[in-house]
Design an enzyme around this catalytic site. Structure first.
Site, PDB file in Angstrom:
ATOM      1  NE  ARG A   9       3.981  -5.798  -2.561  1.00 51.36           N
ATOM      2  CZ  ARG A   9       3.415  -4.715  -3.090  1.00 51.36           C
ATOM      3  NH1 ARG A   9       2.975  -3.951  -1.990  1.00 51.36           N
ATOM      4  NH2 ARG A   9       3.228  -4.342  -4.233  1.00 51.36           N
ATOM      5  CE1 TYR A  14       9.571  -8.221  -2.475  1.00 52.53           C
ATOM      6  CE2 TYR A  14       9.461  -6.583  -0.673  1.00 52.53           C
ATOM      7  CZ  TYR A  14       9.224  -7.102  -1.695  1.00 52.53           C
ATOM      8  OH  TYR A  14       8.230  -6.030  -2.627  1.00 52.53           O
ATOM      9  CG  HIS A  44      15.656   2.100  -2.202  1.00 52.47           C
ATOM     10  ND1 HIS A  44      16.054   3.155  -2.956  1.00 52.47           N
ATOM     11  CD2 HIS A  44      14.905   1.507  -2.785  1.00 52.47           C
ATOM     12  CE1 HIS A  44      15.567   3.181  -4.083  1.00 52.47           C
ATOM     13  NE2 HIS A  44      14.841   2.115  -4.173  1.00 52.47           N
ATOM     14  CE  LYS A  95      16.650   7.223  -9.382  1.00 61.07           C
ATOM     15  NZ  LYS A  95      15.243   7.202  -9.898  1.00 61.07           N
ATOM     16  NE  ARG A 113       9.030   6.907 -11.232  1.00 63.16           N
ATOM     17  CZ  ARG A 113       8.883   5.583 -11.239  1.00 63.16           C
ATOM     18  NH1 ARG A 113       7.931   5.166 -10.831  1.00 63.16           N
ATOM     19  NH2 ARG A 113      10.023   4.808 -11.703  1.00 63.16           N
ATOM     20  CG  ASP A 138      11.233   9.047 -10.390  1.00 64.20           C
ATOM     21  OD1 ASP A 138      11.531   7.952 -10.102  1.00 64.20           O
ATOM     22  OD2 ASP A 138      10.802   9.324 -11.302  1.00 64.20           O
TER      23      ASP A 138
HETATM   24  N1  NAP Z   1      17.895   3.385 -12.653  1.00 67.56           N
HETATM   25  C1  NAP Z   1      17.142   3.427 -13.411  1.00 67.56           C
HETATM   26  O1  NAP Z   1      17.096   3.428 -14.496  1.00 67.56           O
HETATM   27  C2  NAP Z   1      15.485   3.595 -12.677  1.00 67.56           C
HETATM   28  C3  NAP Z   1      14.567   3.834 -13.504  1.00 67.56           C
HETATM   29  C4  NAP Z   1      13.105   3.720 -12.826  1.00 67.56           C
HETATM   30  C5  NAP Z   1      13.186   3.438 -11.551  1.00 67.56           C
HETATM   31  N2  NAP Z   1      14.187   3.284 -10.828  1.00 67.56           N
HETATM   32  C6  NAP Z   1      14.085   3.212  -9.485  1.00 67.56           C
HETATM   33  O2  NAP Z   1      13.717   1.907  -9.352  1.00 67.56           O
HETATM   34  C7  NAP Z   1      12.795   1.723  -8.039  1.00 67.56           C
HETATM   35  C8  NAP Z   1      11.558   0.956  -8.391  1.00 67.56           C
HETATM   36  O3  NAP Z   1      11.067   1.934  -9.517  1.00 67.56           O
HETATM   37  P1  NAP Z   1       9.787   1.439 -10.636  1.00 67.56           P
HETATM   38  O4  NAP Z   1       9.142   2.282 -11.496  1.00 67.56           O
HETATM   39  O5  NAP Z   1      10.428   0.121 -11.145  1.00 67.56           O
HETATM   40  O6  NAP Z   1       8.748   0.831  -9.557  1.00 67.56           O
HETATM   41  P2  NAP Z   1       7.659  -0.148  -9.675  1.00 67.56           P
HETATM   42  O7  NAP Z   1       7.434  -0.667 -10.998  1.00 67.56           O
HETATM   43  O8  NAP Z   1       6.429   0.558  -9.246  1.00 67.56           O
HETATM   44  O9  NAP Z   1       7.777  -1.466  -8.403  1.00 67.56           O
HETATM   45  C9  NAP Z   1       8.092  -1.195  -7.361  1.00 67.56           C
HETATM   46  C10 NAP Z   1       7.984  -2.693  -6.623  1.00 67.56           C
HETATM   47  O10 NAP Z   1       8.170  -2.697  -5.357  1.00 67.56           O
HETATM   48  C11 NAP Z   1       7.297  -3.631  -4.638  1.00 67.56           C
HETATM   49  N3  NAP Z   1       6.825  -3.114  -3.697  1.00 67.56           N
HETATM   50  C12 NAP Z   1       6.752  -3.351  -2.364  1.00 67.56           C
HETATM   51  N4  NAP Z   1       5.906  -2.456  -1.438  1.00 67.56           N
HETATM   52  C13 NAP Z   1       5.462  -1.998  -2.394  1.00 67.56           C
HETATM   53  C14 NAP Z   1       4.361  -0.686  -2.120  1.00 67.56           C
HETATM   54  N5  NAP Z   1       4.196  -0.432  -0.774  1.00 67.56           N
HETATM   55  N6  NAP Z   1       3.857  -0.230  -3.171  1.00 67.56           N
HETATM   56  C15 NAP Z   1       4.365  -0.236  -4.318  1.00 67.56           C
HETATM   57  N7  NAP Z   1       5.208  -1.304  -4.612  1.00 67.56           N
HETATM   58  C16 NAP Z   1       5.757  -2.091  -3.634  1.00 67.56           C
HETATM   59  C17 NAP Z   1       6.522  -4.293  -5.737  1.00 67.56           C
HETATM   60  O11 NAP Z   1       6.997  -5.589  -6.032  1.00 67.56           O
HETATM   61  P3  NAP Z   1       6.352  -6.993  -5.601  1.00 67.56           P
HETATM   62  O12 NAP Z   1       4.986  -6.815  -5.536  1.00 67.56           O
HETATM   63  O13 NAP Z   1       6.742  -7.783  -6.605  1.00 67.56           O
HETATM   64  O14 NAP Z   1       6.893  -7.347  -4.203  1.00 67.56           O
HETATM   65  C18 NAP Z   1       6.646  -3.388  -6.990  1.00 67.56           C
HETATM   66  O15 NAP Z   1       6.677  -4.155  -8.254  1.00 67.56           O
HETATM   67  C19 NAP Z   1      12.732   3.099  -7.456  1.00 67.56           C
HETATM   68  O16 NAP Z   1      13.444   3.173  -6.405  1.00 67.56           O
HETATM   69  C20 NAP Z   1      13.170   4.227  -8.837  1.00 67.56           C
HETATM   70  O17 NAP Z   1      13.844   4.957  -8.241  1.00 67.56           O
HETATM   71  C21 NAP Z   1      15.453   3.338 -11.478  1.00 67.56           C
END
Ligand code: NAP
Length: 322
Positions: free
Chosen positions: A35, A56, A77, A95, A162, A174
């Protein structure tokens, strides 16, 4: 030639994805979007990603990006997956794809209309540990009768996405979604569920416990939480034995236990990077070399169970058909 990927957001979860991509010849990450332009530039430099896009949509307009990895908060998503597919990109979406069946269907309809691939990023399903566990659940423990699945951790930051209702936070979304995925993999699609939850004042589930009834009378008990210690567990219990994985979701252990005839045996499998494997699986599918491991059927069924669990929990544990 390797598939060119772009990443939508600078989320924490990108770190193992970038590492997995870097270790592979099947793909490369060529761009990232965030963003905030300046922050995304700095992020791209830090991770050695060639191009940073401010916003994006700019990444979706990048003609050199063939596929995008979406690591946005849950509630964003489907909309961004649809926009990416309509822009002609293949999509790996974190996911859970959605808690709503209609939205999961909408996303796959967009993929079909665009002639592009969409996969929900359940990295644990790509691990050799998971594949061996599922195989032994089918042929080493007699008739499967019970699945037990758990995933919890203590979330201390009240501002974390979350815990946001608007962004579809919650323990089930989550971490509980892994338990649902595990139950479905081992026991098939549940017919009915019953769930109890504890919520924040905003109505976001921080703890949930549920029972699922599968065909043939197989039962699952699952629990998930954002306010309990770190716990991960998957058990498959059959008429003559049991399997017990203590690291079923991250699969770092590369091993689990098989209990049979009073004997306890450790089953070990090759260590593997599940994030790399999911990226390689979808990249190969994009090149027409293999099928995606997970597609419409799995993602829609996953959303169907999540939707039923929330319906049951919101109704105080009412038995709910799936
Ligand atoms: N597969 C796995 O092992 C795994 C592990 C953890 C999480 N996940 C999944 O990955 C996704 C992200 O999780 P995360 O913990 O990595 O998230 P995070 O660090 O909080 O990052 C979310 C990103 O979304 C963007 N964003 C856009 N609108 C937003 C808003 N209104 N509030 C907050 N962020 C916003 C931001 O990026 P910008 O500011 O750069 O645009 C932010 O860096 C979730 O769906 C989660 O379920 C998967």
């Amino acid at each position: 030639m390797g598939v060119s990927w772009g990443i939508i957001s600078t989320a924490n979860i990108n770190t193992p994805i970038i590492a997995g991509a870097r270790a592979s010849d099947a793909l490369e990450i060529v761009a990232v979007a965030g963003r905030d332009g300046a922050r995304t530039e700095a992020y791209a430099r830090e991770y050695g990603i060639p191009r940073a896009h401010a916003g994006y949509d700019a990444l979706l307009a990048d003609p050199d990006v063939e596929a995008v990895y979406i690591s946005l908060p849950n509630g964003m998503h489907v909309d961004w997956a649809v926009r990416a597919l309509q822009a002609g990109k293949h999509v790996l979406c974190e996911k859970p794809l959605s808690r709503r069946v209609a939205d999961a269907v909408r996303a796959f309809d967009a993929a079909d209309a665009a002639g592009r691939l969409l996969m929900e990023a359940f990295m644990w399903r790509h691990s050799p540990q998971t594949q061996r566990f599922a195989q032994l659940a089918g042929d080493a423990i007699g008739e499967l009768r019970l699945v037990r699945a758990a995933f919890s951790f203590p979330l201390s930051d009240p501002g974390n996405v979350r815990l946001s209702r608007e962004l579809d936070g919650g323990a089930l979304m989550d971490v509980g979604c892994y338990c649902v995925s595990g139950a479905r993999l081992l026991a098939g699609e549940p017919e009915a569920v019953s769930a109890q939850q504890v919520t924040t004042s905003e109505g976001v589930d921080v703890r949930m416990a549920a029972t699922l009834r599968h065909p043939g009378g197989v039962l699952t008990t699952l629990d998930c939480a954002l306010d309990l210690p770190n716990r991960s567990e998957l058990q498959a219990i059959g008429s003559s034995g049991a399997l017990w994985a203590r690291d079923p979701w991250h699969c770092h252990a590369a091993s689990f236990e098989l209990l049979r005839d009073e004997e306890r045996e450790t089953v070990t499998v090759a260590r593997a990077d599940s994030y790399r494997l999911e990226l390689e699986n979808l990249s190969a599918a994009i090149r027409g070399e293999s099928a995606p491991l997970l597609g419409r059927e799995d993602a829609v069924a996953q959303a169907r169970v999540i939707e039923a669990l929330y319906a049951s929990a919101d109704a105080g544990g009412a038995l709910t058909a799936v």
